[in-house]
Design an enzyme around this catalytic site. Structure first.
Site, short mmCIF file in Angstrom:
data_model
loop_
_atom_site.label_atom_id
_atom_site.label_comp_id
_atom_site.label_asym_id
_atom_site.label_seq_id
_atom_site.Cartn_x
_atom_site.Cartn_y
_atom_site.Cartn_z
N SER A 169 21.20 28.86 52.47
CA SER A 169 20.98 28.55 51.06
C SER A 169 21.87 29.46 50.20
CB SER A 169 19.49 28.69 50.73
OG SER A 169 19.16 28.03 49.53
N ASP B 134 17.61 22.20 52.43
CA ASP B 134 17.79 23.64 52.44
C ASP B 134 17.45 24.29 53.79
OD1 ASP B 134 17.25 26.53 51.79
OD2 ASP B 134 17.59 25.81 49.76
#
Length: 289
Positions: free
Chosen positions: A42, A187
């Site tokens: 991320s 993510d």
């Protein structure tokens, strides 16, 4: 012998804070950007990509302290505390079964209204210095929405560089899932906010975790177990988590671009304070790693 740098998730504030940490350490003689392997999740995938592309750390820092005119970054409503609480409730519903929890989060990601994919991809591309994978070893983590399985994208994966970073940063419900090879990806923090275990078999591992150990998040807060696994495998591990000033600077909405400059400044200050210990681990310990 191999040194690895692990960069965890934490939104745009986490990007700024991790950049401040890296810059402060570099000013103190610990150039962590020269790791043989970089694992990014991320926010960490962005910082890791910049380092792997050999962007000067002071240039990276300047972009956080004074975002360029016309920046594409967008403020999104978000609360890390609320996200952690939802994940605790979710784990109760699925009886502690992580795979089931990740699949439910993936379903949420697919049905959520988000900004258009092309718009989001442009935001991610603007953070990167190039559109092709760097030659250096960069591992980027994302999670498939349908199965909850993770993938590690790298130069040899055949996946577009920008798509890989966008997927790793695709916060469910906030940013659109990213189609790659006929599947939708979200993510990498849904597997773990750090994914430090994916640094194996490195012998020295430095973890920079903008959201700390995240032990209140049973879906994603696995850093202590990952550190233990690395150490049991023979690695030496050091972990940097935000101090009190850094936590205050990032705030609960780590997706707020207004928090970038304060977070970067807090990262620098923290890095200068801990630099002797980290420099010893990273530099003097390199020969024994």
């Amino acid at each position: 012998m191999t040194r690895a740098l692990v960069l965890g998730g934490g939104g745009v504030a986490g990007i700024a804070w991790a950049t401040g940490i890296a810059a402060g350490l570099a000013r103190s003689g610990a150039d962590i950007g020269q790791a043989a392997v970089i694992v990014g999740t991320s926010a960490g995938s962005v910082v890791g990509a910049q380092l792997a592309c050999d962007v000067d750390i002071e240039t990276m820092l300047a972009q956080q302290l004074a975002p360029p005119a016309g920046s594409r970054e967008q403020l999104r409503p978000y609360s890390q505390r609320e996200a952690d609480a939802r994940n605790r409730q979710l784990m109760d519903k699925v009886g502690g079964y992580l795979r089931a929890a990740r699949k439910r989060i993936g379903a949420h990601a697919l049905r959520s209204q988000t900004p258009p994919l092309a718009e989001r991809r442009a935001i991610v591309a603007a953070r990167l210095p190039q559109s092709d994978w760097p030659a250096r070893a960069l591992r980027v983590v994302a999670v498939e929405t349908a199965t909850g399985d993770h993938a590690v994208f790298d130069r040899g994966s055949g996946v577009d560089f920008i798509d890989a970073i966008a997927a790793s940063c695709a916060v469910p419900g906030t940013w659109p899932a990213v189609p790659i090879n006929g599947r939708a990806w979200m993510d990498g923090g849904i597997r773990s906010l750090s994914n430090a275990d994916l640094a194996a078999p490195a012998h020295c591992v430095l973890v920079i975790a903008p959201l700390g150990y995240a032990e209140g998040n049973p879906v994603s807060g696995h850093l202590r177990a990952e550190v233990r696994a690395l150490e049991e495998g023979g690695a030496r591990v050091a972990v940097i988590v935000p101090d009190a000033r850094s936590i205050d600077a990032m705030t609960d909405n780590v997706l707020d671009p207004a928090r970038c400059a304060p977070s970067a400044e807090a990262g620098i200050a923290q890095a200068l304070r801990i630099a002797p210990e980290i420099a010893s681990f990273w530099n003097d310990g390199a020969a024994t790693c």
